[in-house]
Design an enzyme around this catalytic site. Structure first.
Site, PDB file in Angstrom:
ATOM      1  CG  HIS A 179      37.299  65.748  28.303  1.00  0.00           C
ATOM      2  ND1 HIS A 179      37.150  66.926  29.005  1.00  0.00           N
ATOM      3  CD2 HIS A 179      36.053  65.216  28.213  1.00  0.00           C
ATOM      4  CE1 HIS A 179      35.875  67.105  29.318  1.00  0.00           C
ATOM      5  NE2 HIS A 179      35.186  66.074  28.853  1.00  0.00           N
ATOM      6  CG  ASP A 189      38.764  70.225  27.662  1.00  0.00           C
ATOM      7  OD1 ASP A 189      38.887  68.982  27.606  1.00  0.00           O
ATOM      8  OD2 ASP A 189      37.958  70.853  26.950  1.00  0.00           O
ATOM      9  CG  ASP A 200      31.586  67.190  31.343  1.00  0.00           C
ATOM     10  OD1 ASP A 200      32.397  66.390  30.844  1.00  0.00           O
ATOM     11  OD2 ASP A 200      30.850  67.930  30.663  1.00  0.00           O
ATOM     12  CD  GLU A 224      34.532  66.435  25.257  1.00  0.00           C
ATOM     13  OE1 GLU A 224      33.549  65.819  24.795  1.00  0.00           O
ATOM     14  OE2 GLU A 224      34.411  67.372  26.083  1.00  0.00           O
ATOM     15  CD  GLU A 225      33.301  69.651  27.897  1.00  0.00           C
ATOM     16  OE1 GLU A 225      32.463  69.784  26.980  1.00  0.00           O
ATOM     17  OE2 GLU A 225      33.107  68.929  28.889  1.00  0.00           O
ATOM     18  CG  ASP A 257      33.004  62.991  28.862  1.00  0.00           C
ATOM     19  OD1 ASP A 257      32.715  63.592  29.920  1.00  0.00           O
ATOM     20  OD2 ASP A 257      33.109  63.578  27.768  1.00  0.00           O
ATOM     21  CG  HIS A 317      28.581  71.894  29.364  1.00  0.00           C
ATOM     22  ND1 HIS A 317      28.485  71.719  27.992  1.00  0.00           N
ATOM     23  CD2 HIS A 317      29.477  70.967  29.780  1.00  0.00           C
ATOM     24  CE1 HIS A 317      29.260  70.721  27.609  1.00  0.00           C
ATOM     25  NE2 HIS A 317      29.873  70.252  28.686  1.00  0.00           N
TER      26      HIS A 317
END
Length: 486
Positions: free
Chosen positions: A76, A78, A115, A145-146, A169, A457
């Site tokens: 992904h 983003d 990530d 995605e996030e 991922d 994150h």
């Protein structure tokens, strides 16, 4: 180019360095998407986009490998935008600043975006390589995605031709994933009426910060503190004895990140200010005793604030603090089928205050639909008891493990051939896009793997340099050994 561009394997790190230089937080990936499209066109590759903005790139098979099963490499575009409070960074304008820290690469005061930028870099390196052997190849780069899996939700049948999908991922080298949790966003809204702030009160801002935070799936079992829950606990415990009136509560920034910081503006009778300060100081000692082995930098302090024009009505304040204190958080149940894996969890991710309401945004994850429904019921019941509203949205399915997966067998054998040991075959308590891909492509064989990434994150995010080389070695070997299509 930064210092990381000289790391090995250089093609992967050079692409990752480029990715870091272009802002790409969730819902703002277009600049990076255009950069990737221009790269692919420059390589003479076929590039398409679908209605939601996913990027598809197709590369012909290496000579002599045209008869192999088609492979889709997937990542992904983003990244999660998180920064330390004292870091001056605009995720819409400023590049990520990666640097080498011993055996790791991390970023200066922000999330790194490994990530899933590291997986995306490997996909692009395969496209650019003239040496990697492969059959018919596609790269799928999804958007958003996030923050909602918009790209995966929007993927339609007919866009992909491959038989096998390699999702990049995952975040632990030596583990290969063949299943993941599904999830749903939950929102509890407490309506608020306001009244004038008492004239004899003083305003105080309560601040709780310094928590580790992290991924609300991968890190939910680690015992890390949730800033929203911890601050809510203090307010619930002491509001009545202090005569405390709440003017605002703010905490967390993403529903899929464990909140690291929260704050509340309150008023108390002037005579109780010292008592409030003393209780809040003691609360830090209490939390340090409870969580100190995990949360080594937990910090609580008060600041003098300007007296607000109004505060929550007492009954509404009580309802809100009751909801917040009663709301479950963290691991709800461990899996009976897969040792050490969380089955169901809840993250009380974001709290926002508006003039007439407070919204609590949660993310429920579960390997089984009934587990997800159970927690939905918990939130509904709490909301009903408090006279609040509860809504759910963005539900996405889990990815059911396939015991007969041909590509899993290939990965296991290839890994054993290279390293002389068998990888751990895992199911992850996080939302991978594979579950959504299975709906338009039910017969596609899928696995997920990647390098070791810690604390995604959060601003502590880092990727282990050595494992990037291992990840690349595995990808090259798998592509070379994809079987012939029947």
């Amino acid at each position: 180019m930064s210092e990381i561009s000289q790391l090995s394997p250089q093609p992967v790190w050079q692409f990752f360095d480029q990715i870091c230089s272009i802002p790409h937080p969730s819902k703002h990936e277009e600049q990076l998407a255009q950069h990737i499209i221009q790269f692919a066109q420059g390589e003479g590759l076929e590039v398409r986009r679908d209605d939601v903005g996913n990027v598809f790139i197709k590369k012909p098979a290496t000579a002599g490998m045209e008869d192999r099963k088609g492979v889709v490499l997937q990542a992904h575009i983003d990244m999660v935008p998180q920064k330390n409070e004292d870091t001056d960074h605009d995720f819409l304008q400023d590049p990520i600043q990666p640097f080498i820290d011993g055996e790791w690469v991390t970023a200066k005061g922000t999330t790194l975006g490994a990530d899933n930028g590291m997986g995306m870099a490997a996909c692009l390196a395969v496209l650019a390589s003239k040496d990697v052997e492969h059959g018919p190849l596609e790269v799928l780069l999804t958007i958003d995605e996030e923050a909602g899996m918009t790209g995966a939700f929007g993927l339609k049948e007919g866009w992909l031709e491959g038989d096998i999908l390699l999702n990049t991922d995952s975040e632990q080298e030596g583990e290969v994933y063949m299943g993941c949790a599904g999830g749903v966003d939950g929102s509890i809204t407490v309506d608020i009426t306001r009244e004038d702030a008492p004239a004899d009160h003083q305003a105080v801002k309560l601040v709780l910060k310094g928590l580790k935070g992290g991924h609300s799936g991968c890190d939910i079992h680690t015992g890390r503190g949730n800033a929203n829950k911890l601050l809510g606990r203090f307010l619930f415990s002491h509001a009545e004895e202090l005569g405390l009136r709440l003017a605002s509560f703010t905490g967390g920034s993403l529903r899929n990140a464990i909140p690291r910081e929260a704050n509340a503006v309150v008023t108390v009778p002037a005579a109780n200010v010292d008592k409030l300060n003393s209780l809040f100081s003691y609360y830090q000692e209490l939390l340090t005793a409870e969580l100190g082995r995990v949360e080594t930098d937990i910090t609580l302090f008060t600041e003098q604030a300007e007296l607000p024009a109004n505060v929550f009505a007492t009954a509404d304040q009580t309802r809100l603090l009751s909801v917040l204190n009663a709301c479950p958080n963290g691991v709800i149940r461990m899996s009976d089928d897969i040792a050490g894996v969380v089955e169901t969890s809840l993250n009380v991710g974001v709290i926002t205050t508006e003039e007439d309401k407070v919204t609590i945004l949660c993310l429920i994850r579960s390997l089984i639909d009934s587990g997800r429904s159970n927690v939905e019921g918990m939130l509904k019941a709490i909301a009903q008891l408090a006279g609040a509203q509860c809504e759910f949205s963005g539900a996405y399915p889990g990815w059911k493990p396939d015991a007969d997966s041909e590509v899993m067998k290939l990965f296991r054998e290839t890994y054993n051939d290279i390293y002389g040991r068998t990888p751990n075959i895992m199911v992850i308590h996080a939302g991978l896009e594979c579950g959504l891909f299975k709906e338009p492509y039910p017969n596609m064989d899928m696995i997920s793997f990647g390098p070791t990434i810690k604390f995604p994150h959060s601003p502590d995010e880092k990727v282990q340099i050595e494992t990037v080389a291992l990840f690349w070695e595995q990808m090259v070997a798998i592509l070379k050994n994809i079987p012939v299509k029947a």
